[in-house]
Each structure stands twice: as C-alpha cells, then as structure tokens.
Design a protein around this motif. Sequence first.
Motif, mmCIF file in Angstrom:
data_model
loop_
_atom_site.group_PDB
_atom_site.id
_atom_site.type_symbol
_atom_site.label_atom_id
_atom_site.label_comp_id
_atom_site.label_asym_id
_atom_site.label_seq_id
_atom_site.Cartn_x
_atom_site.Cartn_y
_atom_site.Cartn_z
ATOM 1 N N ARG A 50 85.934 75.917 56.744
ATOM 2 C CA ARG A 50 84.915 76.072 55.700
ATOM 3 C C ARG A 50 85.022 74.876 54.761
ATOM 4 N NH1 ARG A 50 83.133 81.197 53.780
ATOM 5 N NH2 ARG A 50 83.859 80.542 51.726
ATOM 6 N N ILE A 51 83.923 74.103 54.666
ATOM 7 C CA ILE A 51 83.934 72.914 53.821
ATOM 8 C C ILE A 51 82.867 73.038 52.749
ATOM 9 C CG2 ILE A 51 84.806 71.453 55.677
ATOM 10 C CD1 ILE A 51 81.998 70.283 55.926
ATOM 11 N N ASN A 52 83.061 72.284 51.686
ATOM 12 C CA ASN A 52 82.119 72.229 50.578
ATOM 13 C C ASN A 52 81.335 70.930 50.728
ATOM 14 O OD1 ASN A 52 80.759 72.620 48.241
ATOM 15 N ND2 ASN A 52 82.554 72.721 46.920
ATOM 16 N N GLU A 53 80.058 71.046 51.071
ATOM 17 C CA GLU A 53 79.239 69.867 51.313
ATOM 18 C C GLU A 53 78.028 69.885 50.395
ATOM 19 O OE1 GLU A 53 76.733 68.757 55.066
ATOM 20 O OE2 GLU A 53 78.835 68.290 55.445
ATOM 21 N N GLY A 54 78.036 69.015 49.398
ATOM 22 C CA GLY A 54 76.903 68.929 48.468
ATOM 23 C C GLY A 54 76.696 70.184 47.649
ATOM 24 N N GLY A 55 77.780 70.879 47.298
ATOM 25 C CA GLY A 55 77.681 72.088 46.496
ATOM 26 C C GLY A 55 77.458 73.356 47.294
ATOM 27 N N THR A 56 77.248 73.236 48.605
ATOM 28 C CA THR A 56 77.073 74.414 49.455
ATOM 29 C C THR A 56 78.275 74.550 50.376
ATOM 30 O OG1 THR A 56 75.899 73.167 51.147
ATOM 31 C CG2 THR A 56 74.568 74.179 49.443
ATOM 32 N N VAL A 57 78.630 75.788 50.657
ATOM 33 C CA VAL A 57 79.754 76.071 51.548
ATOM 34 C C VAL A 57 79.201 76.344 52.933
ATOM 35 C CG1 VAL A 57 81.656 77.642 52.013
ATOM 36 C CG2 VAL A 57 81.132 77.002 49.664
ATOM 37 N N LYS A 58 79.746 75.635 53.927
ATOM 38 C CA LYS A 58 79.322 75.900 55.293
ATOM 39 C C LYS A 58 80.524 75.823 56.225
ATOM 40 C CE LYS A 58 77.577 71.691 57.192
ATOM 41 N NZ LYS A 58 76.399 70.935 57.556
ATOM 42 N N THR A 59 80.430 76.531 57.344
ATOM 43 C CA THR A 59 81.483 76.556 58.339
ATOM 44 C C THR A 59 81.124 75.590 59.452
ATOM 45 O OG1 THR A 59 81.898 78.880 57.853
ATOM 46 C CG2 THR A 59 82.810 78.017 59.889
ATOM 47 N N VAL A 60 82.052 74.687 59.755
ATOM 48 C CA VAL A 60 81.834 73.704 60.813
ATOM 49 C C VAL A 60 83.031 73.723 61.755
ATOM 50 C CG1 VAL A 60 80.393 72.188 59.416
ATOM 51 C CG2 VAL A 60 82.848 71.837 59.455
ATOM 52 N N LYS A 61 82.806 73.206 62.966
ATOM 53 C CA LYS A 61 83.900 73.041 63.912
ATOM 54 C C LYS A 61 84.402 71.615 63.809
ATOM 55 C CE LYS A 61 83.054 76.511 67.347
ATOM 56 N NZ LYS A 61 83.018 76.827 68.763
ATOM 57 N N MET A 62 85.724 71.490 63.636
ATOM 58 C CA MET A 62 86.341 70.174 63.516
ATOM 59 C C MET A 62 87.542 70.083 64.408
ATOM 60 S SD MET A 62 86.721 68.772 59.720
ATOM 61 C CE MET A 62 85.455 69.088 58.566
ATOM 62 N N CYS A 63 87.779 68.889 64.964
ATOM 63 C CA CYS A 63 88.997 68.697 65.745
ATOM 64 C C CYS A 63 90.165 68.534 64.776
ATOM 65 C CB CYS A 63 88.866 67.496 66.676
ATOM 66 S SG CYS A 63 88.701 65.917 65.870
ATOM 67 N N VAL A 64 91.351 68.811 65.265
ATOM 68 C CA VAL A 64 92.541 68.797 64.419
ATOM 69 C C VAL A 64 92.820 67.400 63.885
ATOM 70 C CG1 VAL A 64 95.019 69.241 64.409
ATOM 71 C CG2 VAL A 64 93.503 70.787 65.562
ATOM 72 N N ARG A 65 92.467 66.398 64.652
ATOM 73 C CA ARG A 65 92.676 65.020 64.207
ATOM 74 C C ARG A 65 91.856 64.713 62.949
ATOM 75 N NH1 ARG A 65 92.128 60.137 68.484
ATOM 76 N NH2 ARG A 65 93.718 58.819 67.594
ATOM 77 N N CYS A 66 90.623 65.214 62.875
ATOM 78 C CA CYS A 66 89.773 65.004 61.700
ATOM 79 C C CYS A 66 90.249 65.872 60.527
ATOM 80 C CB CYS A 66 88.324 65.324 62.027
ATOM 81 S SG CYS A 66 87.574 64.131 63.142
ATOM 82 N N ILE A 67 90.783 67.054 60.812
ATOM 83 C CA ILE A 67 91.288 67.914 59.740
ATOM 84 C C ILE A 67 92.473 67.239 59.074
ATOM 85 C CG2 ILE A 67 92.425 70.126 59.246
ATOM 86 C CD1 ILE A 67 90.722 71.347 61.494
ATOM 87 N N ARG A 68 93.336 66.590 59.852
ATOM 88 C CA ARG A 68 94.518 65.920 59.301
ATOM 89 C C ARG A 68 94.158 64.754 58.395
ATOM 90 N NH1 ARG A 68 97.447 65.025 64.520
ATOM 91 N NH2 ARG A 68 98.027 67.099 65.180
ATOM 92 N N THR A 69 93.015 64.099 58.645
ATOM 93 C CA THR A 69 92.639 62.953 57.806
ATOM 94 C C THR A 69 92.316 63.390 56.385
ATOM 95 O OG1 THR A 69 90.315 63.097 58.440
ATOM 96 C CG2 THR A 69 91.727 61.641 59.752
ATOM 97 N N GLY A 70 91.725 64.582 56.227
ATOM 98 C CA GLY A 70 91.425 65.096 54.895
ATOM 99 C C GLY A 70 90.246 64.411 54.226
ATOM 100 N N ASN A 71 89.259 63.928 54.998
ATOM 101 C CA ASN A 71 88.099 63.253 54.430
ATOM 102 C C ASN A 71 86.999 64.229 54.042
ATOM 103 O OD1 ASN A 71 89.328 60.806 54.837
ATOM 104 N ND2 ASN A 71 88.389 60.478 56.830
ATOM 105 N N PHE A 72 87.367 65.436 53.649
ATOM 106 C CA PHE A 72 86.399 66.449 53.260
ATOM 107 C C PHE A 72 87.072 67.357 52.221
ATOM 108 C CE2 PHE A 72 88.893 67.968 56.741
ATOM 109 C CZ PHE A 72 89.188 69.281 56.411
ATOM 110 N N THR A 73 86.273 68.188 51.567
ATOM 111 C CA THR A 73 86.833 69.130 50.594
ATOM 112 C C THR A 73 86.709 70.538 51.144
ATOM 113 O OG1 THR A 73 84.704 69.234 49.462
ATOM 114 C CG2 THR A 73 86.321 67.680 48.600
ATOM 115 N N LYS A 74 87.833 71.242 51.199
ATOM 116 C CA LYS A 74 87.828 72.600 51.701
ATOM 117 C C LYS A 74 87.212 73.537 50.664
ATOM 118 C CE LYS A 74 91.391 72.955 55.143
ATOM 119 N NZ LYS A 74 92.577 73.668 55.579
ATOM 120 N N ALA A 75 86.552 74.583 51.166
ATOM 121 C CA ALA A 75 85.933 75.550 50.262
ATOM 122 C C ALA A 75 86.888 76.690 49.969
ATOM 123 C CB ALA A 75 84.664 76.106 50.899
#
Length: 75
Positions: A50-75
């Motif tokens: 669950r990520i916070n994208e532009g003020g809205t919370v949405k559920t996306v599928k991400m690979c573990v490699r992208c989750i480790r980078t942390g280039n997003f904000t968790k909701a």
Amino acid sequence: MSKFCEMCGKGKAHGGCITRKGLAKKAGGIGMHVVKNVKRTFEANLQNVRINEGGTVKTVKMCVRCIRTGNFTKA
C-alpha cells in the motif's frame, strides 16, 4: 492485477533446468553431457504494497528489489 512490478515492469522470465551427467574433463573424465533440458518459467517475487501516491492510497504489486530501494512512501 497483472503479474508485473508497477515500478520497474519486471515479470516472468523463461529458461530451463539443464541436467548434466558424466565426469568432468578436469577430473579425468570425457566431459559432462547434457541429458535433459526442462523448460520452465522464473516468476518475479511480487508483493502487495500500500503506497501513498499524490495524496491517495492505492495497493500495487512491487518486486522485492524495488521495495528495498524505498523510492516510495508507504501508506
């Protein structure tokens, strides 16, 4: 939802599991011979996040490699 990463687009990869038999040349044999080649698919390690994208919370599928980078904000 498809089986692709939302950030990098990683998905299935096709390959094979090669079975070899025999004694290696450096061990004194005549070399390894391919006995069987089984086709298979390698699945990406996708997790629901669950990520916070532009003020809205949405559920996306991400690979573990992208989750480790942390280039997003968790909701």
